[in-house]
Structures are given as structure tokens and as C-alpha cells.
Design an enzyme around this catalytic site. Sequence first.
Site, PDB file in Angstrom:
ATOM      1  N   ASP A  53       0.974  -1.128  -0.140  1.00 19.15           N
ATOM      2  CA  ASP A  53       0.078   0.074   0.010  1.00 19.15           C
ATOM      3  C   ASP A  53       0.754   0.715   0.194  1.00 19.15           C
ATOM      4  OD1 ASP A  53      -2.979   1.013   0.885  1.00 19.15           O
ATOM      5  OD2 ASP A  53      -1.276   2.203   1.979  1.00 19.15           O
ATOM      6  N   TYR A  58       3.711  10.007  -0.779  1.00 15.78           N
ATOM      7  CA  TYR A  58       4.671   8.788  -0.102  1.00 15.78           C
ATOM      8  C   TYR A  58       5.764   9.132  -0.587  1.00 15.78           C
ATOM      9  CZ  TYR A  58       0.355   6.233   2.586  1.00 15.78           C
ATOM     10  OH  TYR A  58      -0.621   6.221   2.891  1.00 15.78           O
ATOM     11  N   LYS A  83      -2.499   5.725  -4.473  1.00 14.77           N
ATOM     12  CA  LYS A  83      -3.842   6.738  -4.102  1.00 14.77           C
ATOM     13  C   LYS A  83      -3.633   8.087  -4.648  1.00 14.77           C
ATOM     14  CE  LYS A  83      -3.393   5.352   0.501  1.00 14.77           C
ATOM     15  NZ  LYS A  83      -1.964   4.322   0.696  1.00 14.77           N
ATOM     16  N   HIS A 114      -7.258   9.690  -2.121  1.00 14.41           N
ATOM     17  CA  HIS A 114      -6.565  10.026  -0.421  1.00 14.41           C
ATOM     18  C   HIS A 114      -7.478  10.286   0.522  1.00 14.41           C
ATOM     19  CE1 HIS A 114      -2.211   9.438   0.721  1.00 14.41           C
ATOM     20  NE2 HIS A 114      -2.981   9.321   2.149  1.00 14.41           N
ATOM     21  N   SER A 204      -2.499   2.454  10.067  1.00 15.27           N
ATOM     22  CA  SER A 204      -2.345   3.021  11.701  1.00 15.27           C
ATOM     23  C   SER A 204      -3.608   1.875  12.602  1.00 15.27           C
ATOM     24  CB  SER A 204      -2.889   3.888  11.824  1.00 15.27           C
ATOM     25  OG  SER A 204      -1.744   5.052  11.044  1.00 15.27           O
ATOM     26  N   GLY A 207      -1.903  -1.138  18.042  1.00 20.47           N
ATOM     27  CA  GLY A 207      -1.335  -0.920  19.234  1.00 20.47           C
ATOM     28  C   GLY A 207      -0.936  -1.473  20.108  1.00 20.47           C
ATOM     29  N   ASN A 245       3.943 -10.196  11.879  1.00 22.07           N
ATOM     30  CA  ASN A 245       2.638  -8.929  10.983  1.00 22.07           C
ATOM     31  C   ASN A 245       2.195  -9.445  10.319  1.00 22.07           C
ATOM     32  OD1 ASN A 245       4.219  -6.792  12.974  1.00 22.07           O
ATOM     33  ND2 ASN A 245       4.293  -5.311  11.191  1.00 22.07           N
TER      34      ASN A 245
END
Length: 604
Positions: A53, A58, A83, A114, A204, A207, A245
Site C-alpha cells: 500500500d 509518500y 492513491k 486519498h 495505523s 497499538g 505482522n
Amino acid sequence: MPRNVVDVPLFTLNDGNKVPSIGLGCWLGSMEASLRAEEVCKKALAVRYRHFDTAAVYGSERGIGAAVRGSDILRDELYIVTKLWNDCHHNVREAFEKSLEALGSGYIDLYLMHWPQAKIDGKTLHPEEHPTFIDTWKEMEKLLETGKVKSIGVSNFSIKTLAELFPHCQVVPAVNQVQFHPYLPQFDLQEFCKAHGILLSAYSPLGAPPSKHGVEPAQVVLSWSVRHGVAVIPKSQSEVRMRTNLTPVDLDDADMKAIDDLHKEPGKHRSLMIKVDGPRRLLGWEFISKGLFKMPSSAADVPFFTLNDGNQIPSIGLGCWLGAAEASNPSDRAEQMAKKALAVGYRHFDTAAKYGGEQGLGAAIRDSGVPREELYIVTKLWNEDHHKVHEAFEESLANLGCGYIDLYLMHWPQATLDGETLPPGEHPTFIDTWKEIEKLLETGKVKSIGVSNFSVMTLTELLPHCKVVPTDRVSPVSPASRPPGVVDIYARAPPSPDEPTRLSLLTDSTITAIAKKHAQVLLSWSVRHGIAVIPKSESEARMRTNIALIDLDETDMKAIDNLHKEPGKHRSLLTQYMTVPLEIMGWKYEWLGWNQAADGAILE
């Protein structure tokens, strides 16, 4: 995608295309990221990532393209997302072709708008200015005709912006990429998107909740999102983290519920996006005023009570009395205290002109970025200002700088002129003062008005003269102080145990026994009785415990209800103004309708 070389679930989009549920977010923290992006992408490809992504802004498209082309991995095994940036809404086709050329990937799997806001010549356009996001979407739909993009979607769209877009769509967005994590579980947005066949994708997403699975916390959070049917794109430049991940864990229902409920804890229901233009603004658009991008409240989850005028008040607030009226630096201390409280999740603040902290409280609120409509601000008219109500009100409003006051109270029924307290019959009486307070409602600068320290007797005298019945009254209420026949709906907190000369509820054996079973007792008892409470504290730890209500059972409630019946305990705990026996601030107890002895004991 004919096959998936990494063992993660695939989600099916509304156009039939499939997307791997976990990808790599390629925002690297700066716009000059092409070389770094190539190295990061090479690591990710080596550990079997196939979903990448990126975005025009970016600066990583060329690096990703170079890594992909140098990998010998078949194009149909890859899923590439990029995007359209805000300053290209007026030239969608040109911007798309530029991204495709930078990636060098032949086609793009998913192309996203975006943000809904457009920017031209460095200026962010208002929602109604051309090109609107509706205009932009229509141009994106045309890209499908080129065969160079398989799916189109949006990013950072709310329910409001999606609802505005839908009537103009020939193609419903396949994806909406937003923040989604345990502190910001946008379940309402997810359900709305599901109802319209739109997959939610999370940036994001990480946590750090604790893990009992012997895995990294990041794996727990990513697995939670995937279990909710949300595609995630965590960012990492570490090969080790990339591997973990990409390895979901099987969370049981108890784990899911624990993480689902994280955002309900005080101060945790919040966005983790910190790159903003200023308070409540992001990329030129206000979060709330246009209703187009609404950040959730980080306010603590406390009950609300409805006043007799229809306005609502949070059941727990922060009392901003800092001790003696001449306390050192009351404004600075009030500001620091309010900042702590706002961070913890308090939204109800109780101050007074006499406290000296209005300016500090106002400064903390203005700096916080919390929208005014989330706050409930109370202040009070002091005794020496009964003859100039409007002037005193305007001074308090200016000190607070908050636009309006939610609740304005007459602090005490007695008036003072030239340092002398007037007896009940002299002008201005509290009836005269109340009539002036009623006029404040006509200004639109105060929502509710009320009284403080009024008894059954003084209320009974006042009510026949009221055009507006007081919505509130403040009295020191506690299990040991329950005047018969008086119903309090707004109460000061019990005294601190740090004052050894005073009877203290916080060391009472009944209270401490119940506290062994629960985290917080007295405030929960008051709220259970329908009483809004305003405990005072400058300690962040105490603020946190004060705002966390607990569910007292009927046995606990009855035990506390009966405390005042024990010998010596039916009494007022208010002592700071009692310098003259049987008088308070110049009025005799009988004038106030107080049936108590000089030491505060209630006379039966």
C-alpha cells in the site's frame, strides 16, 4: 489473484476482486523515501508479503516498483494499492498515469482517493468548491474504462461523506481505508460500509495490548482487525517485524471482547493520528463543522442526566476549587489541573468567579482541541456581585473564553455590598438576583441557570417568583449529610482524608469495606442516586479513579444509605466558611433553612 503465496485470509471486494487481508504500509515518514522503499519492499517480498500500500504523496512508488520488477515474482501474485493526492483532484487521469509509470507495474490493483478534500495552488478548497469529491469520484470511475486499474475506492471517508457520494456513483467504492484499531474501533462506519458492500481497510492498525499467546502485541492487534473483516496495512522497515505482522494468531471470544472494550476505558477512545494542522483541523478541513470528518470523542464514558430545560449534564465533573480563595497561582494551577483532566477524559468542569481559576481553565480548554460541544462548563456568581449580575457574567465568560456557559449558578443566596453581608430582606435579595439571572438566558450566552447552597426553605421562597425554575443546585452531599426533604442533583465531593481534624468518609469502615470489593464507591453511590458529582483533585491518578464508575449492588447501596443514621454521622462536612458559630458568610443558619448545630451535626 490465481494463488496466494502467503497464508493470510483473502477478502472479496464488491467487484469480485480479492485482496490479501494483511499488507505492508509503505509510508516511511517522509516524502523522500524512494530508495528506502525499495529496500523495505525487497525485505517484505522475501518474507512473502504480496500486498503493498503506497500513495503518490509518500514518494515511495518508484522504489516499490523497482523492488517488484527485480523480484521475479509474477505480477498476478501481487496486490498493489496507490492513491490520488489532494492537489491532483482536478487532473485525476494525469495523476493516475504518473503513479502507474512510477510503479512500472502494468496496472494498479486498487486506486484510492486519498482524502475527500481537494487542493489547488496550495489552498484547500471548501467542501462545495469544484472539484468536490463527487467530481473527483466521477473522474476516477472513468479510469476503469482504461483497463489499467482493477478496483477503485476511497480513503478517510466518513459515513457523512460516503452518504453524500453514493447518490452520484455509477460504481460503489470497493474499499474505504481509514484508521481502525482497538482505541478507535469504528464499528458504526464498518457496519455502514458492510451494508453497502464496501471493505474497510485499516492504516495505523497497531497499538500495544498485552498478549497471553506468546506472540508480539502487534500480531494480536492485527489479528483482531482481520477477525473483524478489516484489511490491515501495518508499516515496518524491520524484517523481523514484517514476519511477525504477517502471522495472525487465533484469538478466542474472550480476547476479542477484551480488545473490543479497550476504547471504553477513560481517555482511550481516540485517534492515534497526530499530524494535524491545528486544533480540530486536518489537511485544511475542520473535523466537525462541516460534518465531513468527525474524530471520535476521547471523553470518559459516564452517564448523563437531563435537566428540566432539556439540556444534559455529565454525571461526573471536575471541581476546580483549589483551596483558599487566595490560593497561590490559582489560574496556573487550574490550567495544569484541567489539562490533566482533559487528557484523562473529563468534559465537565465546575468553577466559580471566586475560585480565581476561570482564566486557567479557559486556557486549558482552548489548547486542548476538544470541540466546545463536548464540554460542559459551570461557573458561578459570587455574593458581592448580586447587584451587577450581567457585568459579572460577562467577566466570567471573558475569563473562560469559551463562547458560552453551559450552567451559571448563584453561588450563595446571600448578597454582599461594600464588604457587608445583607440580611435576607434587603435589596438585592436572592429573588432580585434570580430575576436578573433569568435575563441572561435572553443573551444566548448561557444554556441553563441554577442556584447553589439553597435549602428547601430558600427554594420554597424563590419558586413563586420564578419565570424559569432553577435547573440545578449545588450542596455538599454525602452519605453522612442527607438533609431530610432535600433532593440534590449536583453535589460537591466528599472531603479528603488528608484533613485529620475532620470526620472523613474515605476512612469510614463501611466505605472501606465496600471499597475492598470495588475500585470506586462514593461517587458511584451519588450517581446511582441521580446526583451529578464534581470531585476535586489535582492528581491525575485520582482523576482517573474518580471518573471510573462501578456497579454497586443493593446491599452496598443500602449500607451507604444508612450511614447517616449511625451516631454522630448525620452532619455537614462543609467547614471552610464556618468562622462564626451558626453563621456562614454573614447569614445565620436559620435564614438559609439549615437545621444543624455549630459543629455541622444535623438537628433531628
